[in-house]
Design a protein around this motif. Structure first.
Motif, PDB file in Angstrom:
ATOM      1  N   ILE A 182      33.044  -2.920 -27.688  1.00 48.08           N
ATOM      2  CA  ILE A 182      31.788  -3.128 -26.966  1.00 48.08           C
ATOM      3  C   ILE A 182      31.950  -2.769 -25.497  1.00 48.08           C
ATOM      4  O   ILE A 182      31.098  -2.098 -24.905  1.00 48.08           O
ATOM      5  CB  ILE A 182      31.329  -4.586 -27.141  1.00 48.08           C
ATOM      6  N   LEU A 183      33.061  -3.183 -24.901  1.00 45.04           N
ATOM      7  CA  LEU A 183      33.298  -2.877 -23.488  1.00 45.04           C
ATOM      8  C   LEU A 183      33.464  -1.373 -23.280  1.00 45.04           C
ATOM      9  O   LEU A 183      32.974  -0.813 -22.289  1.00 45.04           O
ATOM     10  CB  LEU A 183      34.534  -3.622 -22.994  1.00 45.04           C
ATOM     11  N   ALA A 184      34.126  -0.700 -24.223  1.00 48.46           N
ATOM     12  CA  ALA A 184      34.275   0.759 -24.126  1.00 48.46           C
ATOM     13  C   ALA A 184      32.913   1.445 -24.196  1.00 48.46           C
ATOM     14  O   ALA A 184      32.664   2.429 -23.486  1.00 48.46           O
ATOM     15  CB  ALA A 184      35.190   1.263 -25.244  1.00 48.46           C
ATOM     16  N   LEU A 185      32.024   0.909 -25.013  1.00 51.36           N
ATOM     17  CA  LEU A 185      30.680   1.479 -25.137  1.00 51.36           C
ATOM     18  C   LEU A 185      29.888   1.239 -23.847  1.00 51.36           C
ATOM     19  O   LEU A 185      29.168   2.131 -23.372  1.00 51.36           O
ATOM     20  CB  LEU A 185      29.975   0.862 -26.340  1.00 51.36           C
ATOM     21  N   VAL A 186      30.023   0.062 -23.271  1.00 54.85           N
ATOM     22  CA  VAL A 186      29.381  -0.228 -21.985  1.00 54.85           C
ATOM     23  C   VAL A 186      29.830   0.780 -20.938  1.00 54.85           C
ATOM     24  O   VAL A 186      29.020   1.356 -20.198  1.00 54.85           O
ATOM     25  CB  VAL A 186      29.721  -1.666 -21.518  1.00 54.85           C
ATOM     26  N   ARG A 187      31.118   1.027 -20.865  1.00 50.30           N
ATOM     27  CA  ARG A 187      31.664   1.954 -19.861  1.00 50.30           C
ATOM     28  C   ARG A 187      31.217   3.383 -20.112  1.00 50.30           C
ATOM     29  O   ARG A 187      30.977   4.145 -19.169  1.00 50.30           O
ATOM     30  CB  ARG A 187      33.186   1.832 -19.833  1.00 50.30           C
ATOM     31  N   ALA A 188      31.087   3.755 -21.385  1.00 54.08           N
ATOM     32  CA  ALA A 188      30.619   5.108 -21.710  1.00 54.08           C
ATOM     33  C   ALA A 188      29.178   5.297 -21.219  1.00 54.08           C
ATOM     34  O   ALA A 188      28.826   6.367 -20.689  1.00 54.08           O
ATOM     35  CB  ALA A 188      30.706   5.349 -23.219  1.00 54.08           C
ATOM     36  N   ILE A 189      28.353   4.270 -21.361  1.00 51.90           N
ATOM     37  CA  ILE A 189      26.968   4.342 -20.866  1.00 51.90           C
ATOM     38  C   ILE A 189      26.966   4.420 -19.343  1.00 51.90           C
ATOM     39  O   ILE A 189      26.218   5.214 -18.741  1.00 51.90           O
ATOM     40  CB  ILE A 189      26.166   3.120 -21.364  1.00 51.90           C
ATOM     41  N   GLN A 190      27.818   3.622 -18.707  1.00 50.16           N
ATOM     42  CA  GLN A 190      27.854   3.593 -17.242  1.00 50.16           C
ATOM     43  C   GLN A 190      28.409   4.891 -16.653  1.00 50.16           C
ATOM     44  O   GLN A 190      28.134   5.212 -15.497  1.00 50.16           O
ATOM     45  CB  GLN A 190      28.674   2.392 -16.760  1.00 50.16           C
ATOM     46  N   GLU A 191      29.154   5.649 -17.438  1.00 51.05           N
ATOM     47  CA  GLU A 191      29.596   6.968 -16.980  1.00 51.05           C
ATOM     48  C   GLU A 191      28.420   7.936 -16.917  1.00 51.05           C
ATOM     49  O   GLU A 191      28.436   8.901 -16.145  1.00 51.05           O
ATOM     50  CB  GLU A 191      30.688   7.512 -17.910  1.00 51.05           C
ATOM     51  N   GLU A 192      27.403   7.680 -17.718  1.00 57.75           N
ATOM     52  CA  GLU A 192      26.220   8.536 -17.771  1.00 57.75           C
ATOM     53  C   GLU A 192      25.114   8.069 -16.823  1.00 57.75           C
ATOM     54  O   GLU A 192      24.359   8.884 -16.293  1.00 57.75           O
ATOM     55  CB  GLU A 192      25.665   8.566 -19.204  1.00 57.75           C
ATOM     56  N   LEU A 193      25.032   6.749 -16.615  1.00 58.29           N
ATOM     57  CA  LEU A 193      23.937   6.168 -15.833  1.00 58.29           C
ATOM     58  C   LEU A 193      24.466   5.057 -14.927  1.00 58.29           C
ATOM     59  O   LEU A 193      25.309   4.267 -15.355  1.00 58.29           O
ATOM     60  CB  LEU A 193      22.866   5.580 -16.771  1.00 58.29           C
ATOM     61  N   PRO A 194      23.979   4.954 -13.704  1.00 60.84           N
ATOM     62  CA  PRO A 194      24.444   3.905 -12.780  1.00 60.84           C
ATOM     63  C   PRO A 194      23.754   2.565 -13.049  1.00 60.84           C
ATOM     64  O   PRO A 194      22.903   2.112 -12.279  1.00 60.84           O
ATOM     65  CB  PRO A 194      24.062   4.465 -11.406  1.00 60.84           C
ATOM     66  N   LEU A 195      24.131   1.928 -14.153  1.00 63.47           N
ATOM     67  CA  LEU A 195      23.498   0.689 -14.564  1.00 63.47           C
ATOM     68  C   LEU A 195      24.450  -0.497 -14.381  1.00 63.47           C
ATOM     69  O   LEU A 195      25.650  -0.382 -14.645  1.00 63.47           O
ATOM     70  CB  LEU A 195      23.068   0.771 -16.035  1.00 63.47           C
ATOM     71  N   GLU A 196      23.883  -1.625 -13.962  1.00 63.59           N
ATOM     72  CA  GLU A 196      24.672  -2.841 -13.752  1.00 63.59           C
ATOM     73  C   GLU A 196      24.596  -3.719 -15.003  1.00 63.59           C
ATOM     74  O   GLU A 196      23.515  -3.984 -15.522  1.00 63.59           O
ATOM     75  CB  GLU A 196      24.140  -3.618 -12.549  1.00 63.59           C
ATOM     76  N   LEU A 197      25.766  -4.152 -15.466  1.00 64.60           N
ATOM     77  CA  LEU A 197      25.820  -4.987 -16.662  1.00 64.60           C
ATOM     78  C   LEU A 197      25.127  -6.323 -16.410  1.00 64.60           C
ATOM     79  O   LEU A 197      25.336  -6.964 -15.382  1.00 64.60           O
ATOM     80  CB  LEU A 197      27.275  -5.227 -17.075  1.00 64.60           C
ATOM     81  N   GLU A 198      24.285  -6.751 -17.352  1.00 65.67           N
ATOM     82  CA  GLU A 198      23.601  -8.039 -17.238  1.00 65.67           C
ATOM     83  C   GLU A 198      24.427  -9.177 -17.799  1.00 65.67           C
ATOM     84  O   GLU A 198      24.303 -10.319 -17.392  1.00 65.67           O
ATOM     85  CB  GLU A 198      22.246  -7.968 -17.942  1.00 65.67           C
ATOM     86  N   GLY A 218      21.594  -9.734 -26.265  1.00 66.19           N
ATOM     87  CA  GLY A 218      20.405  -9.515 -25.449  1.00 66.19           C
ATOM     88  C   GLY A 218      20.549  -8.221 -24.659  1.00 66.19           C
ATOM     89  O   GLY A 218      21.471  -7.417 -24.885  1.00 66.19           O
ATOM     90  N   CYS A 219      19.652  -7.994 -23.741  1.00 72.49           N
ATOM     91  CA  CYS A 219      19.699  -6.766 -22.942  1.00 72.49           C
ATOM     92  C   CYS A 219      21.058  -6.626 -22.264  1.00 72.49           C
ATOM     93  O   CYS A 219      21.547  -7.568 -21.632  1.00 72.49           O
ATOM     94  CB  CYS A 219      18.597  -6.779 -21.892  1.00 72.49           C
ATOM     95  N   ALA A 220      21.636  -5.444 -22.379  1.00 71.72           N
ATOM     96  CA  ALA A 220      22.979  -5.235 -21.838  1.00 71.72           C
ATOM     97  C   ALA A 220      22.976  -4.969 -20.338  1.00 71.72           C
ATOM     98  O   ALA A 220      23.878  -5.410 -19.618  1.00 71.72           O
ATOM     99  CB  ALA A 220      23.656  -4.070 -22.566  1.00 71.72           C
ATOM    100  N   PHE A 221      21.955  -4.268 -19.846  1.00 74.67           N
ATOM    101  CA  PHE A 221      21.948  -3.836 -18.445  1.00 74.67           C
ATOM    102  C   PHE A 221      20.707  -4.338 -17.713  1.00 74.67           C
ATOM    103  O   PHE A 221      19.632  -4.481 -18.301  1.00 74.67           O
ATOM    104  CB  PHE A 221      22.008  -2.303 -18.367  1.00 74.67           C
ATOM    105  N   LYS A 222      20.865  -4.575 -16.431  1.00 73.62           N
ATOM    106  CA  LYS A 222      19.726  -4.937 -15.592  1.00 73.62           C
ATOM    107  C   LYS A 222      18.850  -3.707 -15.383  1.00 73.62           C
ATOM    108  O   LYS A 222      19.352  -2.583 -15.289  1.00 73.62           O
ATOM    109  CB  LYS A 222      20.215  -5.460 -14.239  1.00 73.62           C
ATOM    110  N   ASN A 223      17.566  -3.923 -15.314  1.00 74.29           N
ATOM    111  CA  ASN A 223      16.650  -2.821 -15.033  1.00 74.29           C
ATOM    112  C   ASN A 223      16.765  -2.417 -13.567  1.00 74.29           C
ATOM    113  O   ASN A 223      16.635  -3.272 -12.681  1.00 74.29           O
ATOM    114  CB  ASN A 223      15.211  -3.228 -15.322  1.00 74.29           C
ATOM    115  N   PRO A 224      16.996  -1.137 -13.267  1.00 74.15           N
ATOM    116  CA  PRO A 224      16.954  -0.698 -11.863  1.00 74.15           C
ATOM    117  C   PRO A 224      15.548  -0.913 -11.303  1.00 74.15           C
ATOM    118  O   PRO A 224      14.578  -0.946 -12.069  1.00 74.15           O
ATOM    119  CB  PRO A 224      17.300   0.800 -11.957  1.00 74.15           C
ATOM    120  N   PRO A 225      15.403  -1.073  -9.994  1.00 76.98           N
ATOM    121  CA  PRO A 225      14.079  -1.302  -9.407  1.00 76.98           C
ATOM    122  C   PRO A 225      13.051  -0.263  -9.870  1.00 76.98           C
ATOM    123  O   PRO A 225      13.281   0.939  -9.752  1.00 76.98           O
ATOM    124  CB  PRO A 225      14.338  -1.191  -7.902  1.00 76.98           C
ATOM    125  N   GLY A 226      11.959  -0.751 -10.446  1.00 72.49           N
ATOM    126  CA  GLY A 226      10.877   0.127 -10.866  1.00 72.49           C
ATOM    127  C   GLY A 226      11.146   0.954 -12.101  1.00 72.49           C
ATOM    128  O   GLY A 226      10.353   1.828 -12.454  1.00 72.49           O
TER     129      GLY A 226
END
Length: 265
Positions: free
Chosen positions: A244-260, A195-203
């Motif tokens: 998968i976790l390495a890919l999550v971290r690579a995305i989070q290095e680019e964007l301040p997203l919280e894992l869902e 399912g969706c990996a990250f929570k949507n930031p407000p707005g």
């Protein structure tokens, strides 16, 4: 009750996860026995990343009486949400349409307040039964601190059944609403995912942010950011949890997203 040693990759929608002792409980007595040692609770295995080393705790899965349901009475936490959505529509009962397409059991959907922009699990709840410290207790939804993709269950509490807040509506009206929800979810990938990996930031939309940053198609081993929807990480067939976790971290290095997702251990 059935107790067996399994690989959790066979019980998660991502198709990854190491060994664990799985306790499939069917009665209240089974549940009391299963919770006599440290445990985790497994629903349908969506919204979950289990690491390759597995988990040491018992993994409890609800079945038997906990999977029985009556839309006008109590619904077991082990019941599959997609089945309830379709049966509610067939019976002309409205309130679950916004949850169409969520591949969860009821208990997991309550715990994470699963939902879409069309509605959340908390919206459909009238009462929640929770097993906590050896007792079954009934809670009203407002007591459980529901928020965006979260709840505040009692520590160690296990959702065992719920009463739903559904209203009679013309079946055609319910089907139209479901078609609207389904059309909005058409871009989601068919490959193995949680399912969706990250929570949507407000707005904002996490998927749109990932797309704008050019991260679709980013890959670590057989784990890849979906080309269809930026907020999905898919298993192309042979991904490991570490990929998968390495890919999550690579995305989070680019964007301040919280894992869902929930991550075990």
């Amino acid at each position: 009750m059935r107790v067996e040693r399994v690989l959790l990759k066979d019980y998660t929608t991502l198709g990854v996860g190491g060994p664990a002792e799985l306790w499939t409980v069917e009665t209240p007595e089974d549940l009391k026995k299963a919770t006599e040692a440290p445990y985790r609770v497994l629903g349908n295995g969506s919204n979950l990343l289990v690491m390759d080393e597995g988990v040491e705790e018992r993994v409890i899965r609800l079945s038997g009486v906990f999977a029985e349901w009556d839309l006008k009475g109590w619904v077991g936490a082990g019941a599959l949400l997609p089945l309830l959505v379709q049966e509610a529509a067939r019976q002309g009962l409205s309130g679950l349409e916004g949850l169409l397409g969520i591949p969860a059991q009821v208990g997991g959907a309550v715990k994470m307040n699963a939902g879409t922009r069309f509605g959340e699990m908390a919206d459909a709840l009238e009462a929640v039964e929770i097993f906590h410290e050896g007792r079954f207790q009934i809670y009203e939804p407002q007591e459980l601190g529901f928020g965006y993709r979260k709840s505040r269950l009692p520590p160690g509490g296990i959702v065992t059944r719920v009463r739903l807040r559904l209203k009679e509506r013309p079946q055609e009206e319910i089907r139209r609403r479901m078609a609207e929800v389904d059309a909005a979810r058409k871009g989601q990938p068919k490959k193995k995912s949680a399912g969706c990996a990250f929570k949507n930031p407000p707005g904002q939309s996490a998927g749109r942010l990932i797309d704008q940053r050019g991260l679709k198609g980013l890959r670590v081993g057989d784990a890849m950011v979906s080309l269809e929807h930026g907020n999905f990480i898919v298993n192309l067939g042979g991904a490991k949890a570490q990929d998968i976790l390495a890919l999550v971290r690579a995305i989070q290095e680019e964007l301040p997203l919280e894992l869902e997702w929930e991550v075990w251990p």
